[in-house]
Design a protein around this motif. Structure first.
Motif, PDB file in Angstrom:
ATOM      1  N   PHE A 427       0.846  -1.202   0.000  1.00  0.00           N
ATOM      2  CA  PHE A 427       0.000   0.000   0.000  1.00  0.00           C
ATOM      3  C   PHE A 427       0.879   1.248   0.000  1.00  0.00           C
ATOM      4  CE2 PHE A 427      -1.281   3.279   3.049  1.00  0.00           C
ATOM      5  CZ  PHE A 427      -2.154   3.983   2.227  1.00  0.00           C
ATOM      6  N   LEU A 428       1.866   1.246   0.898  1.00  0.00           N
ATOM      7  CA  LEU A 428       2.710   2.431   1.043  1.00  0.00           C
ATOM      8  C   LEU A 428       3.474   2.712  -0.262  1.00  0.00           C
ATOM      9  CD1 LEU A 428       3.109   4.409   3.275  1.00  0.00           C
ATOM     10  CD2 LEU A 428       5.095   3.108   4.078  1.00  0.00           C
ATOM     11  N   VAL A 429       3.953   1.647  -0.892  1.00  0.00           N
ATOM     12  CA  VAL A 429       4.688   1.812  -2.153  1.00  0.00           C
ATOM     13  C   VAL A 429       3.763   2.437  -3.203  1.00  0.00           C
ATOM     14  CG1 VAL A 429       5.729   0.544  -4.081  1.00  0.00           C
ATOM     15  CG2 VAL A 429       6.364  -0.024  -1.723  1.00  0.00           C
ATOM     16  N   LYS A 430       2.555   1.901  -3.295  1.00  0.00           N
ATOM     17  CA  LYS A 430       1.585   2.388  -4.289  1.00  0.00           C
ATOM     18  C   LYS A 430       1.179   3.838  -3.986  1.00  0.00           C
ATOM     19  CE  LYS A 430      -2.246   0.095  -4.713  1.00  0.00           C
ATOM     20  NZ  LYS A 430      -3.117  -1.071  -4.549  1.00  0.00           N
ATOM     21  N   PHE A 431       0.981   4.102  -2.712  1.00  0.00           N
ATOM     22  CA  PHE A 431       0.549   5.434  -2.274  1.00  0.00           C
ATOM     23  C   PHE A 431       1.617   6.474  -2.603  1.00  0.00           C
ATOM     24  CE2 PHE A 431      -0.507   8.222   1.609  1.00  0.00           C
ATOM     25  CZ  PHE A 431      -1.551   8.856   0.946  1.00  0.00           C
ATOM     26  N   ARG A 432       2.863   6.126  -2.253  1.00  0.00           N
ATOM     27  CA  ARG A 432       3.973   7.055  -2.506  1.00  0.00           C
ATOM     28  C   ARG A 432       4.239   7.204  -4.004  1.00  0.00           C
ATOM     29  NH1 ARG A 432       7.793   8.761   0.591  1.00  0.00           N
ATOM     30  NH2 ARG A 432       9.448   7.938  -0.752  1.00  0.00           N
ATOM     31  N   ALA A 433       4.031   6.100  -4.749  1.00  0.00           N
ATOM     32  CA  ALA A 433       4.312   6.138  -6.184  1.00  0.00           C
ATOM     33  C   ALA A 433       3.343   7.054  -6.929  1.00  0.00           C
ATOM     34  CB  ALA A 433       4.243   4.730  -6.764  1.00  0.00           C
ATOM     35  N   ALA A 434       2.227   7.418  -6.273  1.00  0.00           N
ATOM     36  CA  ALA A 434       1.224   8.260  -6.935  1.00  0.00           C
ATOM     37  C   ALA A 434       1.677   9.722  -7.011  1.00  0.00           C
ATOM     38  CB  ALA A 434      -0.103   8.149  -6.193  1.00  0.00           C
ATOM     39  N   GLY A 435       2.713  10.078  -6.248  1.00  0.00           N
ATOM     40  CA  GLY A 435       3.133  11.478  -6.205  1.00  0.00           C
ATOM     41  C   GLY A 435       4.445  11.729  -6.938  1.00  0.00           C
ATOM     42  N   LEU A 436       4.656  12.999  -7.208  1.00  0.00           N
ATOM     43  CA  LEU A 436       5.907  13.429  -7.834  1.00  0.00           C
ATOM     44  C   LEU A 436       6.941  13.557  -6.722  1.00  0.00           C
ATOM     45  CD1 LEU A 436       6.877  14.525 -10.665  1.00  0.00           C
ATOM     46  CD2 LEU A 436       6.519  16.818  -9.679  1.00  0.00           C
ATOM     47  N   SER A 437       8.083  12.939  -6.893  1.00  0.00           N
ATOM     48  CA  SER A 437       9.092  12.938  -5.838  1.00  0.00           C
ATOM     49  C   SER A 437       9.705  14.337  -5.661  1.00  0.00           C
ATOM     50  CB  SER A 437      10.166  11.904  -6.207  1.00  0.00           C
ATOM     51  OG  SER A 437      11.094  11.852  -5.178  1.00  0.00           O
ATOM     52  N   VAL A 438       9.659  14.847  -4.429  1.00  0.00           N
ATOM     53  CA  VAL A 438      10.242  16.180  -4.151  1.00  0.00           C
ATOM     54  C   VAL A 438      11.108  16.116  -2.886  1.00  0.00           C
ATOM     55  CG1 VAL A 438       8.372  17.524  -5.201  1.00  0.00           C
ATOM     56  CG2 VAL A 438       8.198  16.852  -2.791  1.00  0.00           C
ATOM     57  N   ALA A 439      12.079  17.034  -2.797  1.00  0.00           N
ATOM     58  CA  ALA A 439      12.895  17.089  -1.577  1.00  0.00           C
ATOM     59  C   ALA A 439      12.080  17.779  -0.480  1.00  0.00           C
ATOM     60  CB  ALA A 439      14.185  17.842  -1.841  1.00  0.00           C
ATOM     61  N   VAL A 440      11.431  18.882  -0.857  1.00  0.00           N
ATOM     62  CA  VAL A 440      10.601  19.626   0.094  1.00  0.00           C
ATOM     63  C   VAL A 440       9.241  19.873  -0.574  1.00  0.00           C
ATOM     64  CG1 VAL A 440      10.406  21.729   1.469  1.00  0.00           C
ATOM     65  CG2 VAL A 440      12.681  20.803   0.934  1.00  0.00           C
ATOM     66  N   ALA A 441       8.204  19.774   0.194  1.00  0.00           N
ATOM     67  CA  ALA A 441       6.873  19.971  -0.368  1.00  0.00           C
ATOM     68  C   ALA A 441       6.711  21.400  -0.884  1.00  0.00           C
ATOM     69  CB  ALA A 441       5.817  19.690   0.692  1.00  0.00           C
ATOM     70  N   SER A 442       6.052  21.563  -2.020  1.00  0.00           N
ATOM     71  CA  SER A 442       5.825  22.897  -2.584  1.00  0.00           C
ATOM     72  C   SER A 442       4.871  23.678  -1.675  1.00  0.00           C
ATOM     73  CB  SER A 442       5.191  22.793  -3.968  1.00  0.00           C
ATOM     74  OG  SER A 442       5.919  21.904  -4.763  1.00  0.00           O
ATOM     75  N   VAL A 443       4.809  24.961  -1.928  1.00  0.00           N
ATOM     76  CA  VAL A 443       3.944  25.825  -1.117  1.00  0.00           C
ATOM     77  C   VAL A 443       2.492  25.359  -1.260  1.00  0.00           C
ATOM     78  CG1 VAL A 443       3.113  28.189  -0.782  1.00  0.00           C
ATOM     79  CG2 VAL A 443       5.509  27.755  -1.437  1.00  0.00           C
ATOM     80  N   GLY A 444       1.809  25.249  -0.149  1.00  0.00           N
ATOM     81  CA  GLY A 444       0.387  24.854  -0.186  1.00  0.00           C
ATOM     82  C   GLY A 444       0.185  23.349  -0.157  1.00  0.00           C
ATOM     83  N   MET A 445       1.264  22.599  -0.293  1.00  0.00           N
ATOM     84  CA  MET A 445       1.100  21.137  -0.300  1.00  0.00           C
ATOM     85  C   MET A 445       1.285  20.620   1.122  1.00  0.00           C
ATOM     86  SD  MET A 445       0.339  20.346  -3.365  1.00  0.00           S
ATOM     87  CE  MET A 445       0.743  18.656  -3.767  1.00  0.00           C
TER      88      MET A 445
END
Ligand SMILES: [Zn+2]
Length: 610
Positions: A427-445
């Protein structure tokens, strides 16, 4: 120089019978004395050794091939050959005296000039009845070596006794198995799978399977009558003639029967005589391809430990487990395991509270399930594992994002209420794979838990939105944050959640605006009944992950409402007068609105009342 006239053997006549007739006719001697005189041994006559055949041919003027038609020759260790067929020596046996008493009586008046004719087919183990007379053969074990010679003058009793034997002989019709054996000896063809092996192997397979099917796997074959074996052979042949598929089907039936009598035990308990015959092979006769079919059947249907020597070959890989063997291998309690196997469908239709010890299931699937159970986490520990809170973990299990190893939501305690670690990890792999990998979350995220509070959308619903790809902006940060490493935009979550509702129909606000009413009126229309006892407006119930219920409304339903009902305002507009004026007019005419105007915050009329 040969003796004249030439006396050829009859069809199906044995060498001994033919030699006896020749001896009596030409020399007046009995067969043993005649052979002594001509210096041919009885053993060589029985075995039709090359030298004996040559001598007899010269003496009698009968061709060598004709003499060879009178009996089998040796073809190696415990093997005989006849008319191109090779078979085990037990198939055409000299240890039994067998004959049809009626045939021998017929001989007295028939073409044999009063001589008794010994028939080769009587010596075949699987020929048990005379097709000419429809009775079972008289068959008994020889008392001594001399009986092997099967001289019907010596081994069969007086005509008077034969008459008695005919009287008591059991009536029997020729079985398909006996017909197959005699036809094949005569050069005929039968079912392909049977023809592809030695004739005795095919016949034995039929009889063994038939006996076990008809009389049970553990029947004492020696206690069966010839007629019983004859009839069982027919049942066996029906299966064997269909090849491995037919054999597996009859094995299944045999196993099922023995399971009723004896619910536990391995292949020996399940298949009885068939197993013993193939495993210990006391007769030292090669059983043929039936061995592989039964072996495959056992490995495919029963729990067999790798390394077990089955019919002379070690089993390389386990294909099936029983609750008992998997419990032993995994260390899980048999009751827990049985329950899990039934609930997950590996033991489909089984009783979760009762172990059927003979029932087996796919070994790989069973082992995978046992691994899942052993490597699982109780729901209350999932928060630590995932970095979420207990309520969120429970909600994800309730909504099927994570599943209990017991595959049954009603299980609330014990190992089977856990979630497999593999399931959580996946589940965790699938959940994380749904997002764009970032070092720091963008503003508002923000992480989904925070987003849930802001957007007022349950965490499990946000997870479902992420997994379904319904959010355009998803980011994935450092893995150590686990569940909190996936970031979403709260505003997008809110509208996406509303979008999910919109997929099912119109929101109350949308429905109200189409109907020319205020939003609160909708709820009252949904819960109040019309003259037919139906709601004025049917709603579609939607439940979010937290269990909150909302209603939406099918467009079709709203349209139907507008066709039947009309608001005062719309009706007044239609007639180009003010609403107040129209209200007075309708009141004077005694037309009542469908509900109190305070409830709907408007006057609504049934069109047919106007
Ligand atoms: Zn007969």
């Amino acid at each position: 120089m040969s003796m004249l006239p030439v006396l050829p053997p009859y069809a199906d006549e044995t060498t001994v019978s033919w030699c006896s007739r020749v001896a009596r006719f030409h020399t007046g001697l009995n067969c043993p004395d005649f052979l002594k005189l001509t210096e041919i041994s009885q053993a060589n006559v029985m075995n039709l050794s090359g030298e004996a055949v040559k001598r007899l041919s010269k003496l009698t003027g009968v061709s060598e091939p004709q003499i060879l038609g009178c009996g089998p020759q040796k073809a190696g260790e415990r093997l005989l050959t006849y008319n191109g067929e090779v078979f085990g020596s037990r198939f055409m046996t000299r240890t039994y005296t067998s004959y049809c008493p009626a045939c021998l009586l017929d001989d007295a008046t028939g073409e044999a000039n009063g001589d008794r004719v010994g028939r080769l087919s009587w010596m075949l183990a699987f020929v048990r009845m005379c097709p000419r007379h429809g009775i079972t053969l008289t068959r008994r074990k020889n008392s001594g070596y001399s009986g092997r010679f099967q001289d019907m003058d010596k081994v069969a009793p007086s005509d008077q006794e034969l008459v008695e034997q005919v009287k008591v002989a059991e009536a029997a019709s020729e079985s398909p198995l006996q017909a197959y054996v005699t036809d094949r000896f005569a050069g005929g063809e039968g079912p392909g799978w049977m023809d592809a092996q030695h004739i005795d192997q095919a016949a034995l397979a039929c009889e063994m399977l038939g006996v076990c099917r008809v009389f049970g796997a553990h029947t004492n074959i020696k206690q069966l009558t010839n007629l019983q074996r004859h009839e069982a052979g027919a049942v066996g042949m029906e299966a064997v003639s269909r090849g491995p598929d037919g054999i597996c089907a009859i094995l299944q039936d045999i196993m099922q029967e023995s399971t009723i009598k004896k619910p536990s035990g391995g292949p020996q308990a399940a298949l009885g005589r068939i197993f013993l015959l193939l495993q210990f092979n006391e007769s030292k006769q090669e059983p043929g391809p039936i061995k592989d079919v039964v072996r495959d059947f056992i490995v495919d249907h029963m729990s067999v430990e790798p390394g077990t020597v089955l019919f002379g070959v070690a089993v390389a890989q386990r294909k099936r487990h029983s609750v008992g063997t998997l419990s032993k291998a995994s260390g899980l309690h048999p009751k827990t395991l049985n329950r899990a196997l039934v609930l997950t469908g590996l033991l489909a239709g089984g009783n979760p509270d009762e172990i059927e010890s003979r029932r087996t299931f796919d070994a790989d699937d069973g082992e995978a399930l046992a691994r899942s159970i052993k490597n699982s986490t109780p729901i209350k520990k999932i928060p630590d594992y995932l970095n979420c809170n207990r309520r969120q973990a429970q909600m994800m299990v309730k909504n099927g994002i994570l599943t209990k190893v017991g595959n049954d939501p009603s299980i609330t305690s014990g190992l089977l209420s856990n979630v497999a670690n593999e399931d959580i990890d996946n589940f965790l792999v699938k959940f994380r794979a749904a997002g764009l990998s970032v070092a720091v979350a963008s503003v508002g995220m923000i992480d989904v838990i925070t987003a849930s509070e802001i957007a007022r959308v349950p965490v499990a619903d946000i997870v479902a939105l992420v997994l379904a790809g319904k959010l355009s902006k998803v980011e994935t940060g450092c893995g150590t944050l686990r569940f909190r490493s996936v970031f979403v935009d709260a505003e997008e979550v809110r509208s996406a959640a509303a979008g999910v509702v919109a997929e099912h129909g119109l929101t109350p606000k949308e429905a109200a605006s189409r109907m020319g009413l205020k939003s609160p009126a909708i709820e009252n229309l949904r819960t109040s009944m019309d003259v037919n006892g139906q709601p004025f407006l049917k709603g579609i119930k939607l439940t979010n992950a937290r269990g909150t219920v909302r209603y939406c409304y099918a467009e079709e339903e709203v349209k139907k409402f507008c066709e039947v009902y009309i608001t005062l305002k719309e009706f007044a507009d239609l007639h180009g007068i003010g609403a107040k004026q129209m209200a007075e007019k309708l009141a004077n005419e005694g037309v009542e609105p469908i509900m109190d105007r305070n409830v709907l915050r408007a006057k609504v009329f049934r069109r047919t009342d106007l």
